[in-house]
Design an enzyme around this catalytic site. Structure first.
Site, short mmCIF file in Angstrom:
data_model
loop_
_atom_site.label_atom_id
_atom_site.label_comp_id
_atom_site.label_asym_id
_atom_site.label_seq_id
_atom_site.Cartn_x
_atom_site.Cartn_y
_atom_site.Cartn_z
N GLU A 63 0.82 -1.22 0.00
CA GLU A 63 0.00 0.00 0.00
C GLU A 63 0.85 1.27 0.00
O GLU A 63 0.48 2.27 -0.61
CB GLU A 63 -0.94 0.02 1.21
N PHE A 125 -12.13 -7.19 13.89
CA PHE A 125 -11.02 -7.66 13.05
C PHE A 125 -10.66 -6.61 12.00
O PHE A 125 -11.53 -6.09 11.30
CB PHE A 125 -11.42 -8.97 12.36
N GLN A 126 -9.39 -6.28 11.92
CA GLN A 126 -8.84 -5.28 11.00
C GLN A 126 -9.50 -3.91 11.17
O GLN A 126 -9.75 -3.21 10.19
CB GLN A 126 -8.93 -5.76 9.55
N LYS A 175 -17.79 -0.90 5.61
CA LYS A 175 -18.15 -1.90 4.62
C LYS A 175 -19.66 -1.96 4.38
O LYS A 175 -20.11 -2.12 3.24
CB LYS A 175 -17.64 -3.28 5.04
N MET A 485 23.85 9.30 3.12
CA MET A 485 23.81 10.54 3.86
C MET A 485 24.04 10.31 5.36
O MET A 485 24.67 11.13 6.04
CB MET A 485 22.48 11.26 3.63
#
Length: 573
Positions: A63, A125-126, A175, A485
């Site tokens: 993602e 969940f999630q 959802k 760096m």
């Protein structure tokens, strides 16, 4: 009567609709061409509708790669980049990209799935409180609680993201809202946000005050930031600078807003900026900031920044004016609108021939330099070759670190919207996926993804995309077997105690590319570089080139923490 009957029949045929239907229709109304998204349980209702959509969907392999690709797309196209992520870990994986886009003023529309409304707050969940997580790093965010609100929210989100100072807007969709059904005909809505009214046109009195200050000045400079590019004001900047014969300095993010080959262009200022630009800011008596934030990497120690200057600041975001540097002439406006008004004024150009001669002398006496006789492949050498062989016309996308600064120093941009980099947040792993979005925004362009060996390893999985879509991105790895760096700072400030900055074990980047079906090359000399670049830069295939550059090379000039712009180390002797 027949027309009325036809309209009624159409409405009957299109309703009921799901939330996902309304969302997709709203995206089509906004002329969305590309979506960068990763499916998951909470966004499956939307993905089911995308199955038949004409909108191009790009599947990143992570993602974070998706949202960085959307940033690259937004930066080159000027349109909001659109992202979809599922709930929980899908949403939290895009947090870095949101913060990056917020810092660098990039317009994004990010849709996150959410658990069903009935279980929000129950640690389902999630589930993640993505609104709470992202409030500080988005321009605005929403959670949809009614199907009928989707068209309005999407329309507002695109407006907020792309007007005023651009930025990311997040829309969280439970959802059950995406899957739910509405029987109500969609209402045509106009954006009505009384509390959000960006100021575009400048105050006339402040424009006059700046015009008079220019006429009086003996050592004026323009500092041009990314606001010039976001405002599509490059032509107006050039016209105004030529009209008044004012030299122009760029910030890192502003590169390309003024042609690097123009005689009035001084260079980039800041921690790794050129001598002439940093001394120009130090010695000027009038500093006209157009669309820059005065961040610490630009200013150095504020006690020594532009100590003799009257400061004028043109910015569309009033919160930036006076935030870091006291401002005598504040102008809240769009860069293009303000420059157009300045061009129309009848003020006399400043008499500053000696100032222009001084700047030219600084440029001639103290250019960027490196040891060209060492016999080792130098990264600056590679950047000069890339500039020459692309005639300065490539889109250059960088990751973060030494290679980023060498690209800024040695690739001279004569066109706007050819430069994509992570400035404010300094996000490693940004460059390669952002180059994918840039290529999709301008399919015919030569896109160079300039990466370090460390940052590239944070997003190598996105090699799958350029092979799958046959995107002709040229991946240029400056391989010094280190976090360059970090190693440089440890050498200079920590007595060469290289604590975990060296990367002794690496994959074969060529074999990694070949595993994805992409050509790869290892380059260890200038002669090899000449041959390979001539072969690959102008073909229409993806390629990876592993340049084994001098591992001890540092970026100079450099301004140490706590020092002023005039206290540069590593200036040509």
């Amino acid at each position: 009567m027949l027309q009325e009957a036809a309209l009624t029949e159409t409405k009957t045929e299109t309703y009921p609709v799901t939330g996902a239907d309304l969302l997709l229709k709203a995206l089509e109304k906004e002329n969305v061409e590309v979506i960068f998204g990763y499916p998951g349980g909470a966004v499956l209702p939307l993905y089911d509708k995308l199955y038949h959509s004409k909108i191009l969907h790009v599947l990143p392999r992570h993602e974070q790669g998706g949202i960085h690709a959307a940033e690259g797309y937004a930066r080159i196209s000027g349109k909001p980049g659109v992202v979809i992520a599922t709930s929980g870990p899908g949403a939290t994986n895009i947090v870095t990209g949101l913060a990056d886009a917020m810092m660098d003023s990039l317009p994004l529309i990010v849709f996150t799935g959410q658990v069903a409304t009935g279980v929000i707050g129950s640690d389902a969940f999630q589930e993640a409180d993505i609104l709470g997580i992202t409030t500080p790093i988005t321009k605005y965010n929403y959670q949809v609680r009614s199907i009928e609100d989707i068209p309005r929210i999407v329309k507002e989100a695109f407006y907020i993201a792309s007007t005023g100072r651009p930025g990311p807007v997040l829309i969280d969709i439970p959802k059950d809202i995406a899957a739910g059904v509405s029987n109500q005909p969609e209402k045509e809505t106009e954006v009505n946000l009384p509390g959000y009214q960006p100021t575009l046109k400048p105050n006339y009195l402040q424009i006059r005050k700046l015009t008079e200050a220019v006429s009086r000045s003996k050592k004026p400079v323009i500092l041009a930031g990314a606001g010039v590019l976001h405002g599509r004001a490059s032509k107006e900047l050039k016209d105004y600078a030529e009209q008044q014969q004012i030299p122009v300095i760029h910030t890192l993010l502003g590169l390309g807003g003024f042609p690097a080959g123009h005689p009035l262009f001084i260079g980039m200022a800041g921690m790794h900026g050129c001598y002439a630009a940093n001394m120009g800011l130090t010695e000027c008596d009038l500093l006209i900031n157009i669309g820059a934030r005065f961040d610490d990497r630009l200013t150095g120690n504020l006690q020594h920044f532009a100590p003799h200057a009257t400061v004028a600041h043109i910015d569309i975001d009033p919160a930036e004016i006076g935030k870091n540097v006291p401002t005598s002439i504040p102008i809240v406006a769009d860069a293009k609108e303000a420059l157009e008004q300045l061009i129309l004024q009848d003020g006399k150009p400043p008499a500053h021939k000696e100032w222009l001669e001084t700047i030219l002398r600084w440029q001639e006496e103290y250019p960027y330099y490196y040891d060209k006789e060492s016999g080792r492949l130098k990264p600056q050498q590679v950047m000069e070759m890339l500039h020459s062989k692309t005639e300065g016309n490539a889109i250059v996308v960088t990751d973060v670190g030494q290679h980023q600064m060498w690209a800024a120093q040695y690739y001279r941009f004569n066109k706007a919207d050819r430069w994509v980099t992570s400035g404010g947040l300094g996000t490693m792993g940004f460059g390669f996926p952002a180059s994918i979005g840039a290529q999709l925004a301008d399919p015919e362009a030569c896109v160079l993804a300039i990466c370090g060996d460390g940052g590239f390893q944070m997003s190598t999985q996105e090699l799958a995309i350029i092979q799958e879509m046959n995107l002709p991105v040229k991946i240029i790895i400056f391989n010094n077997m280190a976090l360059g760096m970090v190693r440089q700072w440890q050498e200079i400030f920590y007595e060469s105690r290289f604590s975990h900055s060296k990367i002794p074990v690496q994959p074969s980047f060529v074999k990694l590319a070949e595993a994805y079906g992409i050509k790869g090359y290892v380059i260890q000399s200038k002669a090899e570089a000449e041959e390979v670049l001539d072969e690959v830069l102008h073909n229409r295939e993806p390629v990876l080139i592993d340049f084994r550059v001098d591992p001890d090379e540092n970026v100079y000039p450099m301004i140490a923490p706590g020092k002023g712009l005039h206290e540069m180390a590593g200036v040509k002797p």
